[in-house]
Design a protein around this motif. Structure first.
Motif, PDB file in Angstrom:
ATOM      1  N   TYR A  78      44.659   4.291  20.524  1.00 42.57           N
ATOM      2  CA  TYR A  78      44.417   3.093  19.724  1.00 42.57           C
ATOM      3  C   TYR A  78      44.644   3.448  18.250  1.00 42.57           C
ATOM      4  O   TYR A  78      43.746   3.440  17.425  1.00 42.57           O
ATOM      5  CB  TYR A  78      43.008   2.555  19.992  1.00 42.57           C
ATOM      6  N   ASP A  79      45.892   3.791  17.979  1.00 41.37           N
ATOM      7  CA  ASP A  79      46.329   4.157  16.632  1.00 41.37           C
ATOM      8  C   ASP A  79      47.841   4.013  16.637  1.00 41.37           C
ATOM      9  O   ASP A  79      48.536   4.736  17.356  1.00 41.37           O
ATOM     10  CB  ASP A  79      45.924   5.600  16.310  1.00 41.37           C
ATOM     11  N   GLN A  80      48.358   3.087  15.853  1.00 40.63           N
ATOM     12  CA  GLN A  80      49.787   2.798  15.874  1.00 40.63           C
ATOM     13  C   GLN A  80      50.630   4.023  15.524  1.00 40.63           C
ATOM     14  O   GLN A  80      51.720   4.222  16.058  1.00 40.63           O
ATOM     15  CB  GLN A  80      50.118   1.648  14.919  1.00 40.63           C
ATOM     16  N   TYR A  81      50.117   4.860  14.637  1.00 34.95           N
ATOM     17  CA  TYR A  81      50.855   6.060  14.258  1.00 34.95           C
ATOM     18  C   TYR A  81      51.063   7.011  15.444  1.00 34.95           C
ATOM     19  O   TYR A  81      52.002   7.795  15.462  1.00 34.95           O
ATOM     20  CB  TYR A  81      50.123   6.823  13.152  1.00 34.95           C
ATOM     21  N   MET A  82      50.171   6.935  16.434  1.00 36.91           N
ATOM     22  CA  MET A  82      50.241   7.848  17.585  1.00 36.91           C
ATOM     23  C   MET A  82      51.035   7.254  18.754  1.00 36.91           C
ATOM     24  O   MET A  82      50.841   7.629  19.907  1.00 36.91           O
ATOM     25  CB  MET A  82      48.833   8.220  18.040  1.00 36.91           C
TER      26      MET A  82
ATOM     27  N   LEU B 118      37.858   6.342  11.543  1.00 37.85           N
ATOM     28  CA  LEU B 118      38.266   5.960  10.189  1.00 37.85           C
ATOM     29  C   LEU B 118      39.761   5.707  10.166  1.00 37.85           C
ATOM     30  O   LEU B 118      40.550   6.542  10.615  1.00 37.85           O
ATOM     31  CB  LEU B 118      37.906   7.060   9.193  1.00 37.85           C
ATOM     32  N   SER B 119      40.156   4.565   9.647  1.00 38.17           N
ATOM     33  CA  SER B 119      41.567   4.198   9.598  1.00 38.17           C
ATOM     34  C   SER B 119      42.206   4.658   8.289  1.00 38.17           C
ATOM     35  O   SER B 119      41.562   4.696   7.238  1.00 38.17           O
ATOM     36  CB  SER B 119      41.706   2.680   9.721  1.00 38.17           C
ATOM     37  N   HIS B 120      43.491   4.994   8.370  1.00 37.19           N
ATOM     38  CA  HIS B 120      44.253   5.279   7.151  1.00 37.19           C
ATOM     39  C   HIS B 120      44.609   3.987   6.416  1.00 37.19           C
ATOM     40  O   HIS B 120      45.000   4.026   5.254  1.00 37.19           O
ATOM     41  CB  HIS B 120      45.537   6.035   7.500  1.00 37.19           C
ATOM     42  N   ASN B 121      44.477   2.871   7.115  1.00 38.82           N
ATOM     43  CA  ASN B 121      44.868   1.583   6.541  1.00 38.82           C
ATOM     44  C   ASN B 121      43.770   0.541   6.757  1.00 38.82           C
ATOM     45  O   ASN B 121      43.931  -0.381   7.567  1.00 38.82           O
ATOM     46  CB  ASN B 121      46.181   1.104   7.171  1.00 38.82           C
ATOM     47  N   PRO B 122      42.647   0.671   6.066  1.00 41.52           N
ATOM     48  CA  PRO B 122      41.579  -0.318   6.222  1.00 41.52           C
ATOM     49  C   PRO B 122      41.978  -1.658   5.610  1.00 41.52           C
ATOM     50  O   PRO B 122      42.187  -1.761   4.406  1.00 41.52           O
ATOM     51  CB  PRO B 122      40.398   0.320   5.466  1.00 41.52           C
TER      52      PRO B 122
ATOM     53  N   CYS C  68      38.051  10.248  17.556  1.00 39.03           N
ATOM     54  CA  CYS C  68      38.266  11.201  16.463  1.00 39.03           C
ATOM     55  C   CYS C  68      37.715  10.610  15.170  1.00 39.03           C
ATOM     56  O   CYS C  68      37.775   9.402  14.961  1.00 39.03           O
ATOM     57  CB  CYS C  68      39.754  11.475  16.289  1.00 39.03           C
ATOM     58  N   LYS C  69      37.189  11.460  14.326  1.00 35.08           N
ATOM     59  CA  LYS C  69      36.673  10.962  13.049  1.00 35.08           C
ATOM     60  C   LYS C  69      37.796  10.320  12.246  1.00 35.08           C
ATOM     61  O   LYS C  69      37.678   9.200  11.764  1.00 35.08           O
ATOM     62  CB  LYS C  69      36.030  12.097  12.255  1.00 35.08           C
ATOM     63  N   LYS C  70      38.924  11.034  12.114  1.00 36.35           N
ATOM     64  CA  LYS C  70      40.111  10.524  11.440  1.00 36.35           C
ATOM     65  C   LYS C  70      41.297  11.369  11.893  1.00 36.35           C
ATOM     66  O   LYS C  70      41.156  12.565  12.139  1.00 36.35           O
ATOM     67  CB  LYS C  70      39.947  10.609   9.912  1.00 36.35           C
ATOM     68  N   ILE C  71      42.459  10.758  12.010  1.00 39.39           N
ATOM     69  CA  ILE C  71      43.638  11.518  12.435  1.00 39.39           C
ATOM     70  C   ILE C  71      44.230  12.212  11.203  1.00 39.39           C
ATOM     71  O   ILE C  71      45.056  11.652  10.476  1.00 39.39           O
ATOM     72  CB  ILE C  71      44.680  10.623  13.127  1.00 39.39           C
ATOM     73  N   THR C  72      43.776  13.421  10.986  1.00 37.59           N
ATOM     74  CA  THR C  72      44.275  14.285   9.920  1.00 37.59           C
ATOM     75  C   THR C  72      45.172  15.351  10.542  1.00 37.59           C
ATOM     76  O   THR C  72      45.188  15.504  11.777  1.00 37.59           O
ATOM     77  CB  THR C  72      43.105  14.977   9.208  1.00 37.59           C
ATOM     78  N   PRO C  73      45.914  16.121   9.747  1.00 38.22           N
ATOM     79  CA  PRO C  73      46.684  17.220  10.331  1.00 38.22           C
ATOM     80  C   PRO C  73      45.819  18.165  11.165  1.00 38.22           C
ATOM     81  O   PRO C  73      46.221  18.593  12.254  1.00 38.22           O
ATOM     82  CB  PRO C  73      47.271  17.921   9.104  1.00 38.22           C
TER      83      PRO C  73
END
Length: 547
Positions: free
Chosen positions: A338-342, A408-412, A471-476
């Motif tokens: 549930y993350d468009q980047y993934m 946490l989203s990168h694009n709130p 995940c808390k946030k998708i970071t590297p």
């Protein structure tokens, strides 16, 4: 590694008996009987990744027997051999050392008399220097303009890995544009060439042997296109690079020796993104973020290596998968980020899992009579909810699912992320618990005019298993750990199921036959030396092409 037929272990026989007891127990009942089920069946990794496996058709006895299976198949010993450079890839007589690529261990690791960490650091340093020049616009093309575009030419792990990571970490991407060429279909090559300028583009050819057919055909077509603009050797040097274990073939291709980024035969293609195959990743996210990516994976390596199996996330996920595939006959698994980047994550692990564990012979060379690798598929949410979720909820096939989402989203933006996550939480809840209570309460009143006669079609039986990976946030760092978690799940499955996970002979026969057929397609003559179907298909192809 030991050669243990899992069917002959005591734990497998006990699991068969246990399955008969548990198969008809509904998840509703399991949660009612255990008020602490979430706490008892979930694990937190470094306060960054929560893995909730409570919505699985397991109980304490299931886990106890599955963990017993790890002892009887000598999983601990296999993990030790894996991390210490033993040649566990027996059919190719190779070690499997992609874990060394992301290791921050200060102790040397010797393989065939040489410290592999020194080799890895040397290549990593070369990648750092080169990527810095490109990113800082100090590497100039043949018209003395800085580089704006990168074309990664590869297939399989050399394409899927970098593509998936770069897309997943898009918020960390810099000004450079990335294009991937993998398919030998000329359409992909030509569509990429429309978007780039030869003087502002670098081409990275990723091939372990530098003989992979699709990659070399694509590379030659791009080289031909580039040489229409300039055929000076010094110009070619500014734009073409190779990532390979082989120096000879890239040199023949015309690539300067300084432009070859090495990796080694103990790195499998589908596990190679941690190596110089990740050069395009470093170019897009920078050296510091690439190191964080490696550090996340290294932390999961340590977790897998040192954590007792009853708290070991990759091991537990692997055991649950084996439980469904072999006892419930649930032969497929879905990965649903549930993350468009993934959006490429499912495709990446479709290859990683199915190429690794899609085997039908055990480590003694015997045909197996148990299920090995599951079929992996998936799509990003919420799009997938409006395509195949009907089958997941009400179909006759039960598909265990992994739901993955960032807290946490990168694009709130407004309430978008809350709505996305509400779907993430709701889907696992409805798959587990269903909504059939009203139907069962009113089944005897089916002829009552007040009764909704469509209620049966609105019934959700539930009892469909899921893992929730929050995940808390998708970071590297987090993405590195997440990828590594799935890698070790695949490894664990292979060990317990007594197969070799690190070769892929199954892709070779098609290549051999393709070479034979290719030569027959170059002229008008009809063919009659294959089977009737292949002859018929080729002859119609020739009729349509040559007439």
């Amino acid at each position: 590694m030991k050669n243990i037929n899992p069917l002959n272990t005591k734990s497998w026989k006990q699991l068969k008996k246990h399955y008969k007891i548990i198969k008809n127990i509904h998840l509703n009942e399991m949660f009612i009987n255990d008020k602490n089920r979430f706490n008892n069946f979930s694990l937190l990794f470094e306060n960054k990744i929560l893995v909730d496996f409570s919505k699985n058709r397991i109980n304490d006895i299931t886990l106890k027997l599955l963990l017993k299976l790890t002892k009887e198949t000598y999983l601990s010993e296999a993990i030790f051999d894996f991390f210490n450079g033993k040649k566990i890839n027996k059919t190719e007589n190779r070690a499997v050392l992609h874990t060394a690529l992301r290791s921050f261990n200060k102790k040397p690791l010797f393989y065939e008399g040489k410290n592999v960490y020194l080799k890895i650091k040397k290549v990593l340093r070369k990648m750092k220097i080169f990527s810095k020049k490109i990113i800082q616009k100090k590497w100039l093309g043949y018209t003395n303009k800085f580089i704006t575009d990168i074309v990664n030419i590869g297939i399989g792990g050399s394409d899927l890995g970098p593509n998936m990571v770069i897309e997943s970490l898009k918020p960390y991407n810099n000004h450079l544009k990335i294009h991937f060429v993998s398919n030998v279909d000329a359409t992909q090559v030509l569509e990429v060439l429309k978007k780039i300028s030869p003087d502002r583009t670098i081409f990275i050819i990723c091939s372990k042997t530098f003989t992979t057919q699709e990659t070399i055909i694509n590379a030659n077509s791009i080289k031909k296109w580039f040489l229409k603009y300039t055929n000076k050797k010094k110009d070619f040097k500014k734009h073409f690079f190779a990532v390979s274990t082989n120096y000879v073939e890239p040199l023949k291709f015309g690539i300067d020796i300084d432009n070859i980024f090495k990796f080694w035969d103990w790195v499998g293609g589908r596990y190679s993104l941690w190596s110089s195959v990740g050069l395009s990743i470093m170019l897009l996210i920078g050296y510091k973020n690439f190191i964080k990516f490696l550090q996340g994976a290294y932390s999961m390596d340590l977790h897998f290596l040192k954590t007792p199996f009853e708290k070991n996330i990759p091991v537990l996920l692997a055991l649950i998968s084996i439980w469904y595939n072999n006892f419930f006959n649930m032969e497929t698994e879905a990965i649903l980020p549930y993350d468009q980047y993934m959006n490429r994550f499912s495709s990446y692990f479709q290859q990683a899992n199915m190429e690794s564990n899609g085997k039908c012979f055990d480590r003694k060379g015997n045909k197996v009579n148990w299920q090995t690798g599951p079929i992996i598929w998936g799509e990003s949410g919420t799009n997938s909810q409006h395509s195949f979720f009907q089958l997941l909820h009400q179909g006759t096939k039960i598909v265990p699912c992994d739901f993955i989402a960032p807290a946490l989203s990168h694009n709130p933006l407004d309430s978008h992320h809350n709505f996305l996550l509400s779907n993430f939480f709701a889907q696992t809840q409805s798959l587990a618990f269903g909504s059939n209570s009203f139907y069962y309460k009113n089944i005897n009143n089916i002829n009552n005019n007040c009764f909704d006669k469509n209620i049966i079609y609105k019934t959700f039986e539930g009892n469909r298993p899921t893992n929730s990976i929050l995940c808390k946030k998708i970071t590297p760092y987090v993405l590195g750990a997440l990828i590594c978690m799935y890698e070790h799940k695949i490894f664990t499955q292979g060990i317990i199921l007594n197969i070799y996970s690190f070769d892929q002979w199954g892709v070779e026969l098609g290549k051999i036959l393709a070479n034979k057929i290719f030569l027959k397609l170059l002229n008008k003559s009809y063919v009659d030396n294959f089977d009737s179907s292949t002859n018929g298909l080729i002859n119609i192809y020739k009729k349509w092409n040559f007439n």
